[in-house]
Enzyme design. Structure first.
Site, short mmCIF file in Angstrom:
data_model
loop_
_atom_site.label_atom_id
_atom_site.label_comp_id
_atom_site.label_asym_id
_atom_site.label_seq_id
_atom_site.Cartn_x
_atom_site.Cartn_y
_atom_site.Cartn_z
N CYS A 123 -22.51 24.69 29.62
CA CYS A 123 -23.06 23.44 28.98
C CYS A 123 -24.07 23.00 29.96
O CYS A 123 -25.25 22.71 29.71
CB CYS A 123 -21.94 22.56 28.89
SG CYS A 123 -22.19 20.92 27.97
N CYS A 124 -23.85 22.92 31.20
CA CYS A 124 -24.98 22.47 32.30
C CYS A 124 -26.15 23.29 32.33
O CYS A 124 -27.44 22.60 32.45
CB CYS A 124 -24.33 22.21 33.48
SG CYS A 124 -23.36 20.72 33.89
N CYS A 206 -22.91 12.83 32.51
CA CYS A 206 -22.50 12.89 31.01
C CYS A 206 -21.26 11.99 30.81
O CYS A 206 -20.30 12.16 31.47
CB CYS A 206 -22.51 14.08 30.40
SG CYS A 206 -24.04 15.15 30.80
N CYS A 209 -17.98 14.09 31.15
CA CYS A 209 -17.68 14.63 32.21
C CYS A 209 -17.75 13.51 33.60
O CYS A 209 -17.69 14.15 34.80
CB CYS A 209 -18.70 15.80 32.73
SG CYS A 209 -18.59 17.27 31.35
N CYS A 232 -23.94 20.46 39.15
CA CYS A 232 -24.30 20.75 37.86
C CYS A 232 -25.01 22.02 37.76
O CYS A 232 -25.30 22.69 36.79
CB CYS A 232 -24.89 19.90 37.06
SG CYS A 232 -26.47 19.18 37.93
#
Ligand code: SF4
Length: 236
Positions: A123-124, A206, A209, A232
């Site tokens: 995702c990162c 985010c 997270c 990240c």
């Protein structure tokens, strides 16, 4: 935009630079970087952390038209966008947003729902690392708000380093500053900062997270809590 062809420095060259710069103030390091890299230099500011806001204030005072970018993951806190807007108003800056090639919906379709839970590294990579690479294209150096006291992974941060991942210099003018030093600067200079810092969020990313941290917890304990992830992928 930069035209200079940048070559990776030797370790000896970096050591000599850092020996000279580590006793300088952050503003002096910024001035050095502006002189050395000219238009090849760009400032990263997330509008989440206090270091980035202090650096933004310093940099704009030295070079009002400095190029600035931020990563808009689509999952930022509303307070982060409001902090950006306050900075735009105060400094007259025009920060450029870099976003993932995937909308949140496309990401869910392609990689599954809640990728930040099932695979936060991926995702990162999609929402931060790849857009960061685009933001740095054609640049020779970027400025980031890394400090040695932020995390065990940042204990060796130097004012100047070669960023192998992105292929350019990375400037960390606050490498030797502590969190206290940054707050002192923020209050002394009336720098806008993310109001969530006053509500138990010392480190912001985010929404999915980031959680509040309890009294006495490490300042980055609220990032990717419970996953073992601590960076990240932009800086390690
Ligand atoms: S911080 Fe979380 S939501 Fe944001 S890009 Fe990384 S894994 Fe995804």
């Amino acid at each position: 935009m930069a035209t200079e062809q940048i070559v990776e420095p030797t370790q000896e060259e970096l050591d000599a630079l850092n020996a000279e710069l580590s006793s300088r103030t952050p503003q002096e390091i910024l001035r050095w970087a502006m002189d050395r890299f000219g238009d090849g230099l760009i400032l990263a500011c997330s509008f989440g952390g206090i270091s980035g806001m202090a650096l933004l204030d310093m940099a704009v005072k030295l070079k009002p038209d400095i190029d600035i970018f931020y990563l808009d993951t689509d999952f930022l806190f509303p307070e982060t966008y409001r902090t950006r807007d306050r900075a735009v108003e105060k400094y007259g800056i025009r920060p450029v947003a870099f976003k993932s090639r995937y909308t949140p919906e496309e990401q869910a379709q392609e990689f599954g729902d809640e990728l930040w839970r099932s695979n936060p590294d991926q995702c990162c990579a999609l929402r931060k690392v790849e857009p960061n690479r685009r933001a740095l294209e054609g640049r020779t150096a970027w400025i980031a708000g890394l400090r040695r006291d932020q995390a065990s992974t940042r204990r060796d941060v130097q004012p100047v380093s070669w960023d192998r991942k992105f292929g350019l210099y990375k400037i960390s003018p606050l490498a030797y500053w502590t969190e206290k030093d940054v707050w002192r600067y923020i209050f002394a200079n009336d720098v806008p900062y993310n109001p969530l810092h006053d509500q138990g969020y010392p480190s912001l990313g985010c929404t999915y997270c980031t959680r509040r941290v309890a009294e006495g917890e490490d300042s980055r304990a609220g990032r990717w809590s419970g996953t073992g992830k601590i960076e990240c992928g932009l800086h390690k």
